[in-house]
Design an enzyme around this catalytic site. Sequence first.
Site, mmCIF file in Angstrom:
data_model
loop_
_atom_site.group_PDB
_atom_site.id
_atom_site.type_symbol
_atom_site.label_atom_id
_atom_site.label_comp_id
_atom_site.label_asym_id
_atom_site.label_seq_id
_atom_site.Cartn_x
_atom_site.Cartn_y
_atom_site.Cartn_z
ATOM 1 N N HIS A 43 -17.290 -63.388 -8.771
ATOM 2 C CA HIS A 43 -16.218 -62.395 -8.698
ATOM 3 C C HIS A 43 -16.715 -61.041 -9.209
ATOM 4 C CE1 HIS A 43 -13.780 -66.223 -9.367
ATOM 5 N NE2 HIS A 43 -13.314 -65.792 -8.212
ATOM 6 N N GLN A 67 -1.670 -71.657 -0.106
ATOM 7 C CA GLN A 67 -2.943 -72.035 0.505
ATOM 8 C C GLN A 67 -3.454 -73.376 -0.028
ATOM 9 O OE1 GLN A 67 -5.021 -68.393 -1.011
ATOM 10 N NE2 GLN A 67 -6.727 -69.781 -1.406
#
Length: 300
Positions: A43, A67
């Site tokens: 990230h 999701q």
Amino acid sequence: MKVIRTITELRRELSLMRKKQAIHSEETIVGLVPTMGYLHQGHASLMKAAREQSHIVVLSIFVNPIQFGPNEDFESYPRDEQRDLETARAEGVDIVFIPSVEEMYPQPTQTTIAVSGITERLCGASRPGHFNGVTTVVSKLFNIVQPQKAFFGMKDAQQVAVIEQMVHDLNMPVDIIPCPIVREQDGLALSSRNVYLSAELRQEALVLSQALRAAQESVEIGTAVTAKDIRRLLHEHIGKSAHAVIDYAEIQAFPSLEPLADQEELNAYDDLLIALAVKFGKTRLIDNIRIQKMEVLSHV
Ligand code: AMP
């Protein structure tokens, strides 16, 4: 760094920041890094790229319930907001957007963004509805933040292909910037889900990157010629782990994700993706490698 939890406040803050920035430059580039948090160096690499390429960097942290499948790890997904904020601050993020589920999905919600075709294979086949959840939340984030650029990791190569397709099909005015996979020194691709692994399974999970590297080398030295050669090699390598259960070990054209038939020759393609999804106990890990044909400059 501002920490913002509501859409109204985010819009107000971004509008102020854009106005301030407009004094210094003609065009203001807002860079968005969408994540589910529990941040790691993968990230961080997206935040670094965003910091280099944008005036204003927005990081979103949202574990997106839609999701996840009913038997997946939404509830147990790792979360650590304080540590995430420290990481974001260290990377020079301007705004961290951390909405609640109610803020993102006030009920009733009746609109879904769905990309067909490329979402039906690989992770789409094993996680029905997953990509609809991804494209819906990413569209919402694009509408909320209105970024000029959005940064995604090639760790989720299919996700990159799906989002690029959505942006193209729906004429969304945002550049998708794919960023390379960040790995541990021993090759394991960084993932928030790696914390689920016991020491033993963490060691066994190295077969993923080893299989991918072996496949790449075999293509380069010419010992793997067809798609079947690659599939066999991947299965051989992953089979060395006692606990690995293969979900898929595939080779396809990138970014179409059209699968190659067994007898198809690899050198007919300029851009291939070898992708793996393998379960170690309850933990499902994905990894991939891209094999692109280099332009060979002819010496006249
Ligand atoms: P996630 O929080 O897992 O949804 O990931 C957020 C973003 O970080 C996605 O675009 C991922 O592809 C990217 N990402 C996750 N792991 C890595 C990694 N090891 N290297 C590069 N990017 C990554």
